[in-house]
Design an enzyme around this catalytic site. Structure first.
Site, mmCIF file in Angstrom:
data_model
loop_
_atom_site.group_PDB
_atom_site.id
_atom_site.type_symbol
_atom_site.label_atom_id
_atom_site.label_comp_id
_atom_site.label_asym_id
_atom_site.label_seq_id
_atom_site.Cartn_x
_atom_site.Cartn_y
_atom_site.Cartn_z
ATOM 1 N N MET A 30 0.739 -1.324 0.020
ATOM 2 C CA MET A 30 -0.124 0.106 0.037
ATOM 3 C C MET A 30 0.771 1.242 0.078
ATOM 4 S SD MET A 30 -3.418 -0.968 2.034
ATOM 5 C CE MET A 30 -2.727 -0.678 3.609
ATOM 6 N N HIS A 37 9.340 -3.519 3.424
ATOM 7 C CA HIS A 37 8.808 -3.877 2.230
ATOM 8 C C HIS A 37 9.908 -4.303 1.187
ATOM 9 C CE1 HIS A 37 5.489 -0.567 3.455
ATOM 10 N NE2 HIS A 37 4.771 -1.770 3.213
ATOM 11 N N ASP A 152 2.238 -9.303 8.986
ATOM 12 C CA ASP A 152 0.821 -9.259 9.055
ATOM 13 C C ASP A 152 0.560 -10.816 8.882
ATOM 14 O OD1 ASP A 152 -0.075 -6.404 8.217
ATOM 15 O OD2 ASP A 152 1.659 -6.621 7.260
HETATM 16 P P1 AMP Z 1 1.547 -2.970 3.332
HETATM 17 O O1 AMP Z 1 2.073 -2.223 2.506
HETATM 18 O O2 AMP Z 1 1.559 -2.748 4.878
HETATM 19 O O3 AMP Z 1 0.095 -3.512 2.998
HETATM 20 O O4 AMP Z 1 2.604 -4.083 3.330
HETATM 21 C C1 AMP Z 1 2.917 -4.766 2.261
HETATM 22 C C2 AMP Z 1 3.665 -6.172 2.427
HETATM 23 O O5 AMP Z 1 4.804 -5.535 3.216
HETATM 24 C C3 AMP Z 1 2.822 -6.974 3.484
HETATM 25 O O6 AMP Z 1 2.975 -8.439 2.923
HETATM 26 C C4 AMP Z 1 3.422 -6.932 4.721
HETATM 27 O O7 AMP Z 1 3.182 -7.921 5.759
HETATM 28 C C5 AMP Z 1 4.980 -6.380 4.351
HETATM 29 N N1 AMP Z 1 5.525 -5.809 5.498
HETATM 30 C C6 AMP Z 1 5.013 -4.741 6.209
HETATM 31 N N2 AMP Z 1 5.895 -4.458 7.113
HETATM 32 C C7 AMP Z 1 6.899 -5.399 7.177
HETATM 33 C C8 AMP Z 1 8.150 -5.590 8.064
HETATM 34 N N3 AMP Z 1 8.380 -4.733 9.002
HETATM 35 N N4 AMP Z 1 8.934 -6.573 7.709
HETATM 36 C C9 AMP Z 1 8.479 -7.246 6.675
HETATM 37 N N5 AMP Z 1 7.475 -7.116 6.014
HETATM 38 C C10 AMP Z 1 6.596 -6.249 6.127
#
Ligand code: AMP
Length: 284
Positions: A30, A37, A152
Site C-alpha cells: 500500500m 517492504h 501481518d
Molecule cells: P502494506 O504496505 O502494509 O500492505 O505491506 C505490504 C507487505 O509488506 C505485506 O506483505 C506486509 O506484511 C509486508 N511488511 C510490512 N511491514 C513489514 C516488515 N516490518 N517486515 C517485513 N515485511 C513487512
C-alpha cells in the site's frame, strides 16, 4: 524500472514475459515503503526473473474511514526506493481500474475462523477486503511467487487459505519481520507516531521477546502472558487490544500449551492515535 498504471497493460506485459519462460515474483503493497517492504523485493529479485511491486491503498480493507484518510501517501519516494532496490516493474493502479464495477464484494470467500479472531474481531470486514483486492491483483499479475511479510501474520494465513481453497498456481513466500534498532516492527504507520509515542512503541516487541525468552516451560506461559497484559495496560497512552498465544495455522487459542510445540504470539495496541501490530514465533 518500468512503471505501469493500467491493469490491461500490466497483464499483457507479464503474459508476454511469462510466455518466454520467465518467472515472476510479486509483492503487493500500500506504499509508504520502508526497508520491510524492500526486503520482500530483494528476496523476490533473488528468486525470480521479473519482480513486480504494486502500490495501491485498498479502501475495502479499511474498517475505519479515518485510518484510510490518514494513510500516508509517498509515491515519489516509493518509486525512488524501488528503483534503487532494483525492482523491475512497479504497478500503480487507479481505483476505478481495480474496481470497475464498484467496491461491493459480491462473493466473499468463507474464511472460517480466520477472520473471526484477533485482527478479525477488532477489524470487522478487513480480511474480506484484503482477499477481494489480492484476488484482483493476482488475477492481473499471475505471479509464480507471492511475497508477503510475517508482520501481518493473520493476513498470511488468510491468503494461504485463499490460495489453497482456490488451488491458485502461486507459491506464497512468508518473509521475516524487519525491525528498527530498538525492536519496533517497521510499519508505514510508524511515521504517524509522535516523538514521545515512537519511543513508547517499542514496549510491544519488548513484551513479545520477554515472553519468548523468559518463559522456561509451558506451565509459566499463561501467567507470564497475563503479567505482560497487565503491564501493557498500565502504560499511559497505550490501549491494548490483544496479546494472545495462538496455533500457528488455525490461530485458535491453544487449550493446552505443549512443550516444544511452536505457537504464534500476537499483539495489537493503540499508541496514541496509531494502531500497531506485531508477532513472534515462540516455543516453550
Ligand atoms: P502494506 O504496505 O502494509 O500492505 O505491506 C505490504 C507487505 O509488506 C505485506 O506483505 C506486509 O506484511 C509486508 N511488511 C510490512 N511491514 C513489514 C516488515 N516490518 N517486515 C517485513 N515485511 C513487512
Amino acid at each position: 524500472m518500468i512503471s505501469l498504471k493500467r491493469k490491461s497493460d500490466l497483464h499483457s506485459y507479464v503474459s508476454r514475459f511469462k510466455s518466454r519462460g520467465g518467472s515472476v515474483g510479486f509483492a503487493p503493497t500500500m506504499g509508504a515503503l520502508h526497508e520491510g517492504h524492500l526486503s520482500l523485493i530483494r528476496k523476490s529479485l533473488k528468486e525470480n526473473d521479473l519482480t513486480i511491486c504494486s502500490i495501491f491503498v485498498n479502501p475495502t480493507q479499511f474498517n475505519q474511514k479515518e485510518d484510510f484518510d490518514k494513510y500516508p501517501h509517498t509515491l515519489p519516494s516509493d518509486l525512488d526506493l524501488l528503483y534503487h532496490a532494483g525492482c523491475q516493474l512497479v504497478w500503480v493502479p487507479e481505483l476505478k481500474d481495480i474496481y470497475p464495477e464498484g467496491q461491493q464484494n459480491e462473493n466473499p470467500l468463507d474464511l472460517g475462523n480466520l477472520d473471526k479472531v484477533l485482527e478479525g474481531s477488532f477489524r470487522p470486514g478487513h480480511f474480506s477486503g484484503v482477499v477481494q483486492v489480492v484476488q484482483i491483483l493476482l488475477d492481473a499479475v499471475q505471479p509464480d511467487r507471492l511475497y508477503m511479510g510475517q508482520k501481518d501474520y493473520q493476513q498470511i494465513m488468510v491468503i494461504r487459505h485463499l490460495i489453497e481453497s482456490q488451488s491458485l498456481p502461486v507459491t506464497l513466500v512468508n518473509c521475516p519481520i524487519l525491525r528498527e534498532p530498538d525492536g519496533l516492527a517497521m510499519s508505514s504507520r510508524n511515521v504517524r507516531l509522535s516523538a514521545e509515542d515512537r519511543i513508547k512503541a517499542c514496549v510491544l516487541s519488548e513484551s513479545l521477546f520477554r515472553i519468548r525468552d523468559s518463559v522456561s516451560g509451558p506451565g509459566e506461559a499463561e501467567s507470564m502472558l497475563q503479567r505482560e497484559r497487565d503491564y501493557l495496560k498500565s502504560i499511559p497512552g497505550l490501549r491494548l487490544e490483544y496479546l494472545e498465544l495462538a496455533d500457528t495455522r488455525t490461530l485458535i487459542k491453544p487449550e493446552r500449551i505443549e512443550a516444544g510445540r511452536e505457537f504464534i504470539l500476537l499483539v495489537a495496541a493503540w499508541i496514541g492515535e496509531v494502531r500497531l501490530i506485531d508477532n513472534v514465533i515462540v516455543q516453550f
